[in-house]
Write an enzyme that holds these catalytic residues in place. Structure first.
Site, short mmCIF file in Angstrom:
data_model
loop_
_atom_site.label_atom_id
_atom_site.label_comp_id
_atom_site.label_asym_id
_atom_site.label_seq_id
_atom_site.Cartn_x
_atom_site.Cartn_y
_atom_site.Cartn_z
N HIS A 14 -2.23 -3.98 -2.34
CA HIS A 14 -2.18 -4.39 -0.93
C HIS A 14 -2.11 -5.91 -0.78
O HIS A 14 -1.65 -6.42 0.24
CB HIS A 14 -3.42 -3.85 -0.21
CG HIS A 14 -3.22 -3.62 1.26
ND1 HIS A 14 -2.22 -4.24 1.99
CD2 HIS A 14 -3.89 -2.83 2.15
CE1 HIS A 14 -2.29 -3.85 3.25
NE2 HIS A 14 -3.30 -3.00 3.37
N THR A 17 7.27 6.54 -8.39
CA THR A 17 7.33 7.85 -9.04
C THR A 17 8.28 8.75 -8.26
O THR A 17 8.16 8.87 -7.03
CB THR A 17 5.94 8.49 -9.12
OG1 THR A 17 5.03 7.58 -9.75
CG2 THR A 17 5.98 9.79 -9.92
N ASP A 25 2.24 -5.04 2.44
CA ASP A 25 1.63 -4.21 3.47
C ASP A 25 2.51 -2.98 3.72
O ASP A 25 3.59 -2.82 3.14
CB ASP A 25 1.47 -5.01 4.77
CG ASP A 25 0.63 -6.26 4.57
OD1 ASP A 25 -0.32 -6.22 3.78
OD2 ASP A 25 0.96 -7.29 5.20
#
Length: 223
Positions: free
Chosen positions: A193, A172, A197
């Site tokens: 995740h 965004t 990472d």
């Protein structure tokens, strides 16, 4: 439309196998990181040209995303981790009259001039679209780029219900603002995740910064 191939990951040699399993099965989670990216050089280089800065930023993002397999990940039909050989940017076009947006996409191209012309044509065609997804051929291997050019922000997070199977990043972009005599743009990256990472996301935004700080590539568009 076949716009990419999904290839399985060899789990026997994959360094992140344990990490993937942990964040996919035991502690499923996404995270978001918002960073101010300096766009001073890009805006200066494009001033007075016909190149659209918004398209330049999308191309830069697509270029960096396609460098790294962690941002091209998906699940294969069996639920196993796999990697697209290429992903394409899906982005938003705002209809000011209706105050709604359309979600559109264009193929990733290695050369910016081709990408710029194709993306500009898509923007022009769908700027008055009245449906959310006006294109009928959107492939599965698209990653999302949304823009909020009316406001800057220091943090942005999407709350996606039951979105644990979505491994591609969601990016965004916010409004430019002045900071210490420079022009910066907030960039929020949300990612599963299991796929990436903090190291990987930091590398993505750092490489984006490097690309935007040396924008000679953006001046190759001929009009």
């Amino acid at each position: 439309m076949a716009m990419g191939t999904l290839r399985p990951i060899d789990l026997s040699t994959w360094p992140r196998r344990e990490h993937f399993a942990h964040y996919r099965d035991r502690v499923p989670c996404t995270y978001a990181m918002t960073v101010d990216v300096d766009v001073t050089e890009l805006r200066s280089a494009l001033s007075g040209t016909a190149v659209k800065s918004s398209i330049a930023v999308i191309w830069a993002l697509s270029t960096i995303v396609n460098r790294h397999q962690e941002f091209r990940m998906a699940l294969d039909p069996t639920g196993a981790p796999a990697v697209w050989d290429v992903v394409h940017p899906a982005f938003t076009v705002f209809n000011a009259e209706r105050e709604t947006f359309a979600g559109v996409w264009t193929p990733h191209r290695d050369d910016f001039p081709t990408f710029h012309d194709e993306a500009a044509e898509v923007v022009d065609r769908y700027r008055t679209a009245t449906t959310l997804f006006p294109q009928a051929d959107t492939p599965a291997n698209t990653f999302d780029v949304s823009s909020i050019p009316w406001a800057s922000f220091t943090g942005f997070t999407l709350q996606i219900g039951d979105g644990w199977d979505h491994l591609l990043p969601i990016i965004t972009l916010g409004r430019y603002r002045r900071a210490a005599e420079r022009t910066v743009m907030p960039v929020a990256v949300q990612v599963h995740h299991a796929a990436a990472d903090g190291f990987h996301t930091a590398r993505l935004v750092n490489e984006l910064q490097e690309l935007l700080a040396a924008p000679e590539w953006a001046l190759t568009v001929v009009r």
